[in-house]
Design a protein around this motif. Structure first.
Motif, mmCIF file in Angstrom:
data_model
loop_
_atom_site.group_PDB
_atom_site.id
_atom_site.type_symbol
_atom_site.label_atom_id
_atom_site.label_comp_id
_atom_site.label_asym_id
_atom_site.label_seq_id
_atom_site.Cartn_x
_atom_site.Cartn_y
_atom_site.Cartn_z
ATOM 1 N N LEU A 30 0.859 -1.187 0.000
ATOM 2 C CA LEU A 30 0.000 0.000 0.000
ATOM 3 C C LEU A 30 0.888 1.228 0.000
ATOM 4 N N VAL B 222 0.878 5.147 0.562
ATOM 5 C CA VAL B 222 0.062 6.211 1.172
ATOM 6 C C VAL B 222 0.695 7.553 0.820
ATOM 7 N N ASN C 115 -9.964 11.098 -0.468
ATOM 8 C CA ASN C 115 -8.521 10.893 -0.371
ATOM 9 C C ASN C 115 -8.121 10.907 1.104
ATOM 10 N N LEU C 116 -6.832 10.961 1.365
ATOM 11 C CA LEU C 116 -6.338 10.886 2.745
ATOM 12 C C LEU C 116 -6.952 11.962 3.635
ATOM 13 N N VAL D 267 -10.687 3.951 6.572
ATOM 14 C CA VAL D 267 -9.582 3.823 5.621
ATOM 15 C C VAL D 267 -9.924 2.895 4.458
ATOM 16 N N LEU E 51 -11.097 4.551 1.360
ATOM 17 C CA LEU E 51 -10.194 5.502 0.715
ATOM 18 C C LEU E 51 -9.191 4.828 -0.218
ATOM 19 N N ILE E 52 -8.965 3.545 -0.023
ATOM 20 C CA ILE E 52 -7.936 2.827 -0.779
ATOM 21 C C ILE E 52 -8.456 2.440 -2.155
ATOM 22 N N LEU F 181 -3.490 4.829 -1.269
ATOM 23 C CA LEU F 181 -4.311 5.748 -0.492
ATOM 24 C C LEU F 181 -3.905 7.137 -0.979
#
Length: 257
Positions: A35, A37, A59-60, A70, A73-74, A85
């Protein structure tokens, strides 16, 4: 459980996002669930894996400020083992909004907690500053990877980053240094060898054996929205990031401070 690696250096132009994007894709090529980020409001890591920021609804920022789970968002990338992310310019506002939050230094850590067992590696790309977003990334990470460009004044500012690293250990006692990565290495230039020698004296065994070269293809790839491995896997830049991924996977937690 995931190994969470924060990639940070408050100095801009050192190959930080290039490293985050290309190390993430190299790990994914090795079929490690990864992942990426994007913690930088500029969102360069997001576009670097071919995602159009303007088409994203979340988004984040929405996780940090609006408490969006979370998992919502991914997003997928073109690579089966790489998820993202994403970030957008909204994150500039998060810096201000986080100041009034309780436990503001550990909000990212709490956001990532539900997915900590879902990936082999989680890479955090930070902004080129020691901002609250960077502090959140350091608080969430198991280790810090420091890109160091082979140019004049390369070690300037590293002292401040290491000071921040030591202070963050109060919040995150397990935080270690994953390694120091020499970037923009030019074999034709004596200065590159001098910086490498200085770095090895300063950091001892924390310097990665892999050195990322100055490479035209590495500079071209982001403009096509592609990691170097998808843009030109035969290039020296691609081979270097594959070697770095191998070094990280093989060394595990041996190289730490």
């Amino acid at each position: 459980m995931s190994r969470i690696i924060c990639i940070a250096n408050q100095k801009g132009g050192v190959g930080k996002t290039t490293t985050a994007v290309n190390l993430a894709t190299a790990l994914a090529v090795a079929e490690r669930k990864t992942l990426l980020v994007d913690c930088d409001p500029q969102g360069n890591a997001t576009t670097g894996v071919g995602i159009n920021k303007s088409e994203l609804s979340k988004n984040l920022y929405h996780g940090l400020i609006q408490k969006e789970p979370v998992q919502n968002l991914i997003i997928d990338t073109v690579m089966a083992f790489l998820k993202l992310l994403p970030a957008s310019i909204d994150l500039f506002g998060a810096e201000v909004e986080l100041i009034s939050e309780e436990n503001r230094e550990t909000i990212l850590k709490e956001l990532l907690r539900p997915i900590a067992d879902d990936y082999d590696y989680i890479l955090l790309d930070c902004p080129p500053s020691l901002s609250l977003l960077t502090i959140n990334a350091l608080s969430a990470a198991h280790s810090l990877l420091i890109p160091l460009q082979c140019e004049f004044y390369a070690l300037e500012g590293i002292g401040q980053l290491l000071y921040t690293f030591k202070r963050i250990k109060r919040l995150n006692p397990g935080l270690t240094i994953e390694g120091v990565l020499l970037t923009m290495f030019d074999k034709r230039n004596n200065l590159s060898y001098q910086v490498a020698e200085d770095a090895e004296k300063f950091f001892d065994n924390l310097v990665f054996k892999t050195r990322i070269p100055r490479n035209v293809k590495l500079g071209e790839a982001p403009s096509f929205g592609k990691p170097i491995i998808l843009y030109d896997i035969t290039s020296q830049g691609a081979r270097s990031y594959l070697e770095l991924a191998k070094e990280i996977m093989n060394d595990g937690r041996k190289r730490h401070a």
